[in-house]
Design a protein around this motif. Structure first.
Motif, PDB file in Angstrom:
ATOM      1  N   GLU A   1       0.830  -1.204   0.000  1.00 31.03           N
ATOM      2  CA  GLU A   1       0.000   0.000   0.000  1.00 31.03           C
ATOM      3  C   GLU A   1       0.866   1.256   0.000  1.00 31.03           C
TER       4      GLU A   1
ATOM      5  N   GLU B   1      -9.049   6.829   5.800  1.00 33.95           N
ATOM      6  CA  GLU B   1      -9.375   5.789   6.774  1.00 33.95           C
ATOM      7  C   GLU B   1     -10.356   4.757   6.213  1.00 33.95           C
ATOM      8  N   ASN B   2     -11.255   5.206   5.360  1.00 39.20           N
ATOM      9  CA  ASN B   2     -12.266   4.295   4.813  1.00 39.20           C
ATOM     10  C   ASN B   2     -11.951   3.839   3.388  1.00 39.20           C
TER      11      ASN B   2
ATOM     12  N   ARG C   1     -10.277   1.333   1.119  1.00 39.89           N
ATOM     13  CA  ARG C   1      -9.802  -0.040   1.251  1.00 39.89           C
ATOM     14  C   ARG C   1      -8.378  -0.220   0.715  1.00 39.89           C
TER      15      ARG C   1
ATOM     16  N   TYR D   1      -5.870   1.532   1.126  1.00 36.31           N
ATOM     17  CA  TYR D   1      -4.822   1.915   2.088  1.00 36.31           C
ATOM     18  C   TYR D   1      -5.206   1.546   3.519  1.00 36.31           C
ATOM     19  N   GLU D   2      -5.936   0.450   3.683  1.00 32.69           N
ATOM     20  CA  GLU D   2      -6.485   0.121   4.992  1.00 32.69           C
ATOM     21  C   GLU D   2      -5.432  -0.297   6.014  1.00 32.69           C
ATOM     22  N   HIS D   3      -4.220  -0.622   5.596  1.00 32.64           N
ATOM     23  CA  HIS D   3      -3.183  -1.005   6.549  1.00 32.64           C
ATOM     24  C   HIS D   3      -2.248   0.154   6.896  1.00 32.64           C
TER      25      HIS D   3
END
Length: 347
Positions: A210, A296-297, A299, A301-303
């Motif tokens: 990511e 934040e929401n 997907r 870059y969710e990590h």
């Protein structure tokens, strides 16, 4: 390319009208020994160098003027010869021929690097009997290249060692070669992520992937923006629209958000003095200012972790936007538009 010592001996032996047997007799050695020198299969004993020069009527410098370094062009000629041999000859024979060339030019790093790559690839592509028997030589050659003073040579050697140990499932060994890559080299992060995935450390691998996507977007968007700006400066609106469309697609692909998309669209709207599009972009940017940097929401870059903008920072961004929109020189074409006046009075 300069001659090797054996070629020099042959040249001056013949110019002195001597046979190998005659030369051997006068030096107190066997005729096969002279033959081996001339064919490059062995070197004269150091104690014989002075007698050879006196016999041949040349200086020691001339006798020892064999090539220690090769130009890249000369090295590539040798590599091309190896490639041609690889097509028609047995791999073991080609390997020995290339190995001898590396021994003849021990200080030519580029030659060693290119020959290692050729030999390494050859044993993978060709149906070579017991290919593992060549591992030690090829890997040790790469290891020596890691000590090169040239970064390109070091990283190339590290890359192939990494690939070799990945190919053979030795992931811990592969990982140690990542230290040879600069932290600024994205390949280091990609290779590390690959190893994490192989080791079952998926969360760590995904985080690195990511991060690579995020940094790739920043580089690509900067390039597209520069090309868009150049098109606008050249007053080539057809090309500007092309690059603007590409940039917007990039923003959507990488899920960078509404603000980024309309900030980019505003560039073209200004250049074309498009009143309607400028109004749309200004409203969208002001409305989405609070979402800048908020992934934040997302997907994709969710990590990853991102710093949340404070309310004060968001208000400051809106104030700067409104100040920009009030610039009468930049937005002279919007003067007198009632909707525009309402927008710039918002903050």
């Amino acid at each position: 390319m300069k001659m090797q010592i054996g070629e020099i001996i042959r040249k001056y032996r013949k110019s002195n009208h001597m046979t190998q047997e005659e030369m051997a007799e006068r030096l107190g050695v066997s005729a096969p020994a002279v033959n081996k020198w001339e064919n490059g299969n062995s070197m004269p004993d150091i104690m014989l160098l002075a007698p050879i020069t006196r016999l041949l009527g040349i200086s020691l410098d001339e006798l020892l003027s064999f090539e220690k370094e090769l130009t890249d062009a000369e090295a590539k000629e040798i590599v091309e010869a190896v490639n041609q041999k690889m097509e028609t000859e047995d791999y073991a024979e080609v390997f020995q021929w290339a190995k001898k060339k590396m021994e003849q030019y021990p200080n030519c790093e580029h030659l060693h690097m290119w020959l290692c790559i050729t030999l390494d690839g050859g044993r993978v592509v060709k149906a070579v009997e017991n290919p593992a028997q060549y591992d030690d030589f090829i890997c040790s050659s790469y290891e020596r290249l890691l000590k090169s003073g040239e970064e390109y040579v070091r990283t190339t050697a590290a890359d192939f060692l990494y690939s070799f140990y990945v190919r053979t499932g030795q992931y811990e060994k592969a990982e140690k070669y990542l230290t040879c890559f600069s932290d600024q080299n994205p390949e280091k992060k990609r290779k590390q992520a690959f190893l994490y995935a192989k080791e079952g450390r998926n969360e760590e691998a995904l985080k690195l992937y990511e991060e690579l996507l995020f940094s790739s977007y920043r580089m690509l968007s900067a390039v597209f923006y520069s090309m868009l700006s150049m098109s606008i400066q050249e007053k080539d609106m057809e090309k500007a629209e092309y690059f603007s469309d590409k940039t917007v697609r990039l923003i959507r692909l990488f899920e960078m958000g509404t603000y980024q998309e309309y900030a980019m669209r505003l560039e073209l709207a200004q250049a074309k003095e498009d009143v309607r599009e400028t109004l749309v972009c200004a409203e969208k940017m002001l409305k989405s200012a609070g979402q800048v940097g908020n992934y934040e929401n997302v997907r994709l870059y969710e990590h990853m972790s991102f710093r949340e903008l404070s309310g004060e920072t968001i208000d400051g961004l809106r104030e700067k936007l409104t100040a920009l929109f009030r610039d009468e020189e930049t937005f002279a074409y919007m003067r007198g538009n009632q909707h525009w006046e309402e927008i710039i009075r918002q903050v």
